[in-house]
Structure formats: structure tokens, C-alpha cells
Write an enzyme that holds these catalytic residues in place. Structure first.
Site: not given
Ligand code: OAD
Length: 240
Positions: A61, A93-94, A111, A119, A141, A180
């Protein structure tokens, strides 16, 4: 003081904001990475059990960031940050760096960040742009084995919760983009906004997400179309 006369604006962004830049979302078609559930590679227990696997997941990533660029939605959010006269906070969250590369300054990574490592021996946090291995020594360290991606894993406490809570308590507008709504506490922020009296709660998503019952508006469509349009409207409303 002038800022206090203007409404506060809080943005919460998720993987959908960066999707059109080519950064994969977490819960896409399969929701799996090499047969593993995301939840199984993004935990402290997974790192203890299989650190090589976890490093490989984040190395891929991190490397992929080199081939993506900010999109029209990231750019529009920077225009909003620069044009908004009141308190402004973008919580993401990205773990990518596309908001910074677009010019965002008032940004919190709740996040963590792919381009940072931490470390567990000496607690230093460092910028990191290459692969990370179990054998990589900590540059501070010199010890090995406990240098990890500076990412908040499942079961860990997200960063900046106090700052985020304070911003939401005084916000008049809350915009959630491309999330989501299944990962807490981020998913609970719309509820906190509603309970704090934030009257306008806007969701931008391809489809209504789980918590969308608490939003007052849904802008359904791709972020690169919906976010620039919303930003123009929010800025135009200021001059009315
Ligand atoms: P998700 O992958 O769970 O959800 C992505 C959301 O974006 C979905 O609701 C899609 O419908 C929407 N989506 C996709 N493409 C899109 C676009 N072009 N325009 C608008 N909306 C779009 O991602 P997150 O909700 O960010 O945590 O996930 C939350 C957390 O879960 C992340 O930060 C990560 C993961 O585990 C950690 O790494 C701690």
C-alpha cells in the site's frame, strides 16, 4: 475571534474519497486481501503472529502511493479549507497522503499514516517511504522487531479523539465523504454531530452507508463529481 462569528465545518473522509485516484477501498467487491480479511491483517495480534504478512500488506500500500495523485475531490476540499471563514477541520480515516499533496493543512489522520512508522521500543514516530521488514532496525534506538506502520489497527484507539470531539461540538455543518460507516468510533461521529446540535449533516457516497439515517442530506454519486459541486454550493451560500 472573527472565526467564531462563522459556522464551524467538519469533514470526515473515508476510502471513497481516494477511490477515483486508484487507491482501493477496504470493503470493495471481495473485501479480502490475498484471502485474508482486512480485520485479520490489521490488528496488533496479527502483527505479533505474522509480522511479515502485515509488513507485506502495508509495504504494498505504501509503494502504491507513488503511482497515484490527488483527484478533483481532494482539490475541492482544499478550496473549501482555504475559503471557509469559520473553524474548519478535515478528519480523514485514510492513511494515504493525497490530501496533503493537494495542499490540505487543517487535517487530522485519525487512523494514522502509511508514510509514518512507530517504534514500540523507543516510541519514536518517523517519516517512512520505503519497505519495512521485521529485521529493519529503528533509526533512533537501533533495536529490531518492533518497528511498525503508524496505522491505527482494529482494537486500538484512533488518534485525536479529543480534538475531533471538540470540533464536532461546535460545528454547524458536517460532511462525510466515501465512508461505509461500519468502523467505530468514526462511524459514530455523525451521531455525535447530531447530538451536539449540528443542523446540516451531509453524506457523499455512491450509495447510502449504514449510518445514513442520521444524515440530513445525501449527495449520491462519485466523489469527484459530488464534492466539487458541494464545495461550490457551500462557498456560494456564505455570500448570500
Ligand atoms: P470502506 O472501504 O469501508 O468504504 C468505502 C465507502 O466509499 C463505501 O461506502 C463506498 O460506497 C464509498 N465509495 C467508493 N467509491 C466511491 C466514490 N468514487 N465516491 C464516493 N464514495 C465512494 O472505507 P472506510 O469507510 O474509509 O481502518 O473504512 C473505514 C476504515 O476501515 C478504514 O479507515 C480502515 C478500514 O479498516 C483502518 O485502517 C484502521
Amino acid at each position: 475571534m472573527a472565526g467564531l462569528l462563522h459556522p464551524g465545518l467538519v469533514i470526515l473522509s473515508g476510502a471513497g474519497l481516494s477511490a477515483e485516484s486508484g487507491v482501493p477501498t477496504f470493503r470493495g467487491v471481495h473485501g479480502l486481501w490475498e484471502g485474508h480479511r482486512i480485520e485479520d491483517v490489521a490488528t496488533p495480534e496479527a502483527f505479533q503472529r505474522q509480522p511479515d504478512l502485515v509488513h507485506r500488506f502495508y509495504n504494498l500500500r505504501r509503494a502504491a502511493l507513488k503511482s497515484v495523485v490527488p483527484n478533483a475531490a481532494h482539490d475541492a476540499l482544499v478550496r473549501l479549507e482555504q475559503g471557509w471563514p469559520g473553524p474548519f477541520l478535515h478528519i480523514t480515516q485514510n492513511v494515504d497522503d493525497l490530501n496533503e499533496r493537494a495542499g490540505a493543512k487543517k487535517l487530522l489522520h485519525m487512523h494514522g499514516q502509511l508514510r509514518q512508522v512507530r517504534c514500540l521500543w523507543c516510541r519514536c514516530v518517523l517519516e517512512w517511504n520505503t519497505d519495512l521488514e521485521v529485521s529493519t532496525p529503528c533509526p533512533e534506538c537501533g533495536r529490531t522487531g518492533r518497528l511498525r506502520p503508524d496505522i491505527v489497527w482494529f482494537g486500538e484507539m484512533p488518534y485525536y479523539i479529543d480534538e475531533i470531539t471538540r470540533a464536532l461540538q461546535t460545528a454547524s455543518v458536517f460532511v462525510c465523504i466515501g465512508s461505509s460507516g461500519v468502523v467505530y468510533p468514526a462511524a459514530g461521529l455523525v451521531r455525535l454531530a447530531a447530538e451536539s446540535g449540528c443542523a446540516r449533516r451531509i453524506e457523499v457516497n455512491l450509495e447510502p452507508a449504514d449510518v445514513s439515517g442520521r444524515f440530513t442530506e445525501l449527495r449520491q454519486g462519485p466523489a469527484t463529481r459530488e464534492v466539487p459541486q458541494l464545495v461550490e454550493e457551500l462557498l456560494a451560500d456564505l455570500s448570500r
